[in-house]
Design a protein around this motif. Sequence first.
Motif, PDB file in Angstrom:
ATOM      1  N   ARG A 141       0.834  -1.199   0.000  1.00 52.52           N
ATOM      2  CA  ARG A 141       0.000   0.000   0.000  1.00 52.52           C
ATOM      3  C   ARG A 141       0.874   1.256   0.000  1.00 52.52           C
ATOM      4  O   ARG A 141       0.642   2.181  -0.780  1.00 52.52           O
ATOM      5  N   LEU A 142       1.891   1.280   0.848  1.00 55.82           N
ATOM      6  CA  LEU A 142       2.792   2.435   0.907  1.00 55.82           C
ATOM      7  C   LEU A 142       3.540   2.610  -0.413  1.00 55.82           C
ATOM      8  O   LEU A 142       3.652   3.723  -0.935  1.00 55.82           O
ATOM      9  N   MET A 143       4.074   1.517  -0.935  1.00 63.50           N
ATOM     10  CA  MET A 143       4.861   1.595  -2.167  1.00 63.50           C
ATOM     11  C   MET A 143       3.998   2.081  -3.335  1.00 63.50           C
ATOM     12  O   MET A 143       4.398   2.987  -4.076  1.00 63.50           O
ATOM     13  N   LEU A 144       2.818   1.507  -3.487  1.00 60.16           N
ATOM     14  CA  LEU A 144       1.957   1.905  -4.593  1.00 60.16           C
ATOM     15  C   LEU A 144       1.460   3.339  -4.420  1.00 60.16           C
ATOM     16  O   LEU A 144       1.285   4.065  -5.402  1.00 60.16           O
ATOM     17  N   LYS A 163       2.121   6.208  -7.094  1.00 62.66           N
ATOM     18  CA  LYS A 163       0.970   6.957  -7.613  1.00 62.66           C
ATOM     19  C   LYS A 163       1.216   8.469  -7.502  1.00 62.66           C
ATOM     20  O   LYS A 163       0.931   9.216  -8.443  1.00 62.66           O
ATOM     21  N   ALA A 164       1.755   8.916  -6.364  1.00 62.21           N
ATOM     22  CA  ALA A 164       2.042  10.344  -6.183  1.00 62.21           C
ATOM     23  C   ALA A 164       3.103  10.816  -7.173  1.00 62.21           C
ATOM     24  O   ALA A 164       2.992  11.902  -7.746  1.00 62.21           O
ATOM     25  N   LEU A 165       4.113  10.001  -7.388  1.00 61.42           N
ATOM     26  CA  LEU A 165       5.168  10.345  -8.344  1.00 61.42           C
ATOM     27  C   LEU A 165       4.607  10.383  -9.770  1.00 61.42           C
ATOM     28  O   LEU A 165       4.905  11.291 -10.545  1.00 61.42           O
ATOM     29  N   LYS A 221       5.780  17.833 -13.803  1.00 70.45           N
ATOM     30  CA  LYS A 221       6.554  18.397 -12.694  1.00 70.45           C
ATOM     31  C   LYS A 221       7.555  17.368 -12.173  1.00 70.45           C
ATOM     32  O   LYS A 221       7.254  16.186 -12.070  1.00 70.45           O
ATOM     33  N   PHE A 222       8.722  17.855 -11.831  1.00 74.72           N
ATOM     34  CA  PHE A 222       9.691  17.018 -11.134  1.00 74.72           C
ATOM     35  C   PHE A 222       9.329  17.018  -9.657  1.00 74.72           C
ATOM     36  O   PHE A 222       8.745  17.986  -9.166  1.00 74.72           O
ATOM     37  N   ASP A 282       5.186   8.601   4.238  1.00 70.94           N
ATOM     38  CA  ASP A 282       4.989   7.259   3.689  1.00 70.94           C
ATOM     39  C   ASP A 282       6.280   6.722   3.088  1.00 70.94           C
ATOM     40  O   ASP A 282       6.615   5.553   3.263  1.00 70.94           O
ATOM     41  N   TYR A 283       7.002   7.579   2.398  1.00 74.66           N
ATOM     42  CA  TYR A 283       8.253   7.137   1.772  1.00 74.66           C
ATOM     43  C   TYR A 283       9.270   6.749   2.839  1.00 74.66           C
ATOM     44  O   TYR A 283       9.933   5.721   2.727  1.00 74.66           O
ATOM     45  N   LYS A 284       9.365   7.548   3.898  1.00 73.63           N
ATOM     46  CA  LYS A 284      10.307   7.233   4.988  1.00 73.63           C
ATOM     47  C   LYS A 284       9.944   5.878   5.608  1.00 73.63           C
ATOM     48  O   LYS A 284      10.808   5.041   5.833  1.00 73.63           O
ATOM     49  N   ARG A 285       8.662   5.649   5.843  1.00 78.50           N
ATOM     50  CA  ARG A 285       8.228   4.375   6.411  1.00 78.50           C
ATOM     51  C   ARG A 285       8.480   3.235   5.427  1.00 78.50           C
ATOM     52  O   ARG A 285       8.863   2.137   5.817  1.00 78.50           O
ATOM     53  N   LEU A 286       8.279   3.488   4.140  1.00 80.90           N
ATOM     54  CA  LEU A 286       8.527   2.476   3.111  1.00 80.90           C
ATOM     55  C   LEU A 286       9.991   2.036   3.132  1.00 80.90           C
ATOM     56  O   LEU A 286      10.290   0.840   3.076  1.00 80.90           O
ATOM     57  N   VAL A 287      10.908   2.982   3.237  1.00 82.98           N
ATOM     58  CA  VAL A 287      12.340   2.655   3.291  1.00 82.98           C
ATOM     59  C   VAL A 287      12.639   1.832   4.547  1.00 82.98           C
ATOM     60  O   VAL A 287      13.350   0.820   4.486  1.00 82.98           O
ATOM     61  N   GLU A 288      12.078   2.236   5.680  1.00 85.96           N
ATOM     62  CA  GLU A 288      12.290   1.478   6.924  1.00 85.96           C
ATOM     63  C   GLU A 288      11.761   0.055   6.795  1.00 85.96           C
ATOM     64  O   GLU A 288      12.418  -0.908   7.190  1.00 85.96           O
TER      65      GLU A 288
END
Length: 159
Positions: free
Chosen positions: A88-91, A95-97, A105-106, A123-129
């Motif tokens: 869910r976090l990854m998708l 999706k945001a990107l 937009k970059f 979400d990205y920080k949690r995804l990396v963790e």
Amino acid sequence: KDNNKRWKEIVEVKNTCPFFINRSGGGGRSREYILSDRGPRSAVDPLWMPQLQLHMLCADTASGLLLSRSATMGVRVMRVHRDDEYLRLMLGCVKALHKRAKEGKFPSAGFYSGTANGTTGRDYKRLVEMTVELARKAEVVVDNGGNIHPIGGDDRLFI
């Protein structure tokens, strides 16, 4: 539905490269390679986790096997379990990107750090963790201990 997931798994094979550039060789333009097989990986590389999780999502499986294979030192098999919160976090991050890319937009400097508006940064920080946590939790299920010639097996698979 869960009973079906228990009986099928995705399988991903990662081969380790047994060759390295000989740095002690001359300074000429040609490169000399040496055999220095370090064997199969002892753990799942966190860089592989997004691929493994997406494979499990696509195949609708609860787990997957990662085979780390070495040219001269056998294979190690590790089991990774599917994590729907991770997916869910990854998708959500993808999706945001994708939304920003469609707008031409970059990502801003704070897009992944959490300083931008919205939850993408958190979400990205949690995804990396979670990527690191899930890789660490993978369990070794087969380790042939460097035996590349299984009894009764076809050793041509390990040449």
